[in-house]
Design a protein around this motif. Structure first.
Motif, PDB file in Angstrom:
ATOM      1  N   GLU A  36      -5.441   5.503   1.180  1.00  0.00           N
ATOM      2  CA  GLU A  36      -6.130   6.783   1.358  1.00  0.00           C
ATOM      3  C   GLU A  36      -6.387   7.463   0.014  1.00  0.00           C
ATOM      4  OE1 GLU A  36      -3.840   9.011   4.212  1.00  0.00           O
ATOM      5  OE2 GLU A  36      -4.322   7.596   5.811  1.00  0.00           O
ATOM      6  N   VAL A  37      -5.402   7.452  -0.874  1.00  0.00           N
ATOM      7  CA  VAL A  37      -5.582   8.042  -2.203  1.00  0.00           C
ATOM      8  C   VAL A  37      -6.614   7.245  -2.995  1.00  0.00           C
ATOM      9  CG1 VAL A  37      -4.470   8.513  -4.420  1.00  0.00           C
ATOM     10  CG2 VAL A  37      -3.318   9.126  -2.290  1.00  0.00           C
ATOM     11  N   GLU A  38      -6.545   5.924  -2.909  1.00  0.00           N
ATOM     12  CA  GLU A  38      -7.501   5.066  -3.608  1.00  0.00           C
ATOM     13  C   GLU A  38      -8.929   5.360  -3.134  1.00  0.00           C
ATOM     14  OE1 GLU A  38      -7.747   0.399  -4.679  1.00  0.00           O
ATOM     15  OE2 GLU A  38      -7.500   0.863  -2.552  1.00  0.00           O
ATOM     16  N   PHE A  39      -9.131   5.453  -1.824  1.00  0.00           N
ATOM     17  CA  PHE A  39     -10.458   5.751  -1.297  1.00  0.00           C
ATOM     18  C   PHE A  39     -10.921   7.122  -1.765  1.00  0.00           C
ATOM     19  CE2 PHE A  39     -13.210   7.859   1.724  1.00  0.00           C
ATOM     20  CZ  PHE A  39     -14.256   6.963   1.803  1.00  0.00           C
ATOM     21  N   GLU A  48      -6.901  14.338  -3.935  1.00  0.00           N
ATOM     22  CA  GLU A  48      -5.556  13.970  -4.381  1.00  0.00           C
ATOM     23  C   GLU A  48      -5.469  13.627  -5.859  1.00  0.00           C
ATOM     24  OE1 GLU A  48      -2.864  14.112  -2.342  1.00  0.00           O
ATOM     25  OE2 GLU A  48      -4.161  14.848  -0.761  1.00  0.00           O
ATOM     26  N   THR A  49      -6.568  13.597  -6.570  1.00  0.00           N
ATOM     27  CA  THR A  49      -6.572  13.163  -7.954  1.00  0.00           C
ATOM     28  C   THR A  49      -5.613  13.973  -8.824  1.00  0.00           C
ATOM     29  OG1 THR A  49      -8.846  12.428  -7.722  1.00  0.00           O
ATOM     30  CG2 THR A  49      -8.054  12.707  -9.955  1.00  0.00           C
TER      31      THR A  49
END
Length: 54
Positions: A36-39, A48-49
């Motif tokens: 989810e964070v990667e997407f 979330e960055t």
């Protein structure tokens, strides 16, 4: 989850796992969170960055 690569995972005991369904509940949740964070970072709105650079 100590390590992973596309469709290859190493569990906490150092055993190679090729099916994410074989991961522990905790590892599966962490993998889902990671995806989810990667997407979000690559294709989303980057909510979330800021957490990556604390």
């Amino acid at each position: 989850m100590p390590a992973f690569r596309s469709n290859m995972y190493i569990d906490s005991k150092g055993k190679l796992v090729d099916d994410p369904a074989a991961l522990s509940k905790k590892a599966a949740k962490e993998l889902q969170d990671y995806h989810e964070v990667e997407f979000d970072t690559l294709s989303g709105k980057q909510y979330e960055t800021h957490k990556l650079y604390k």
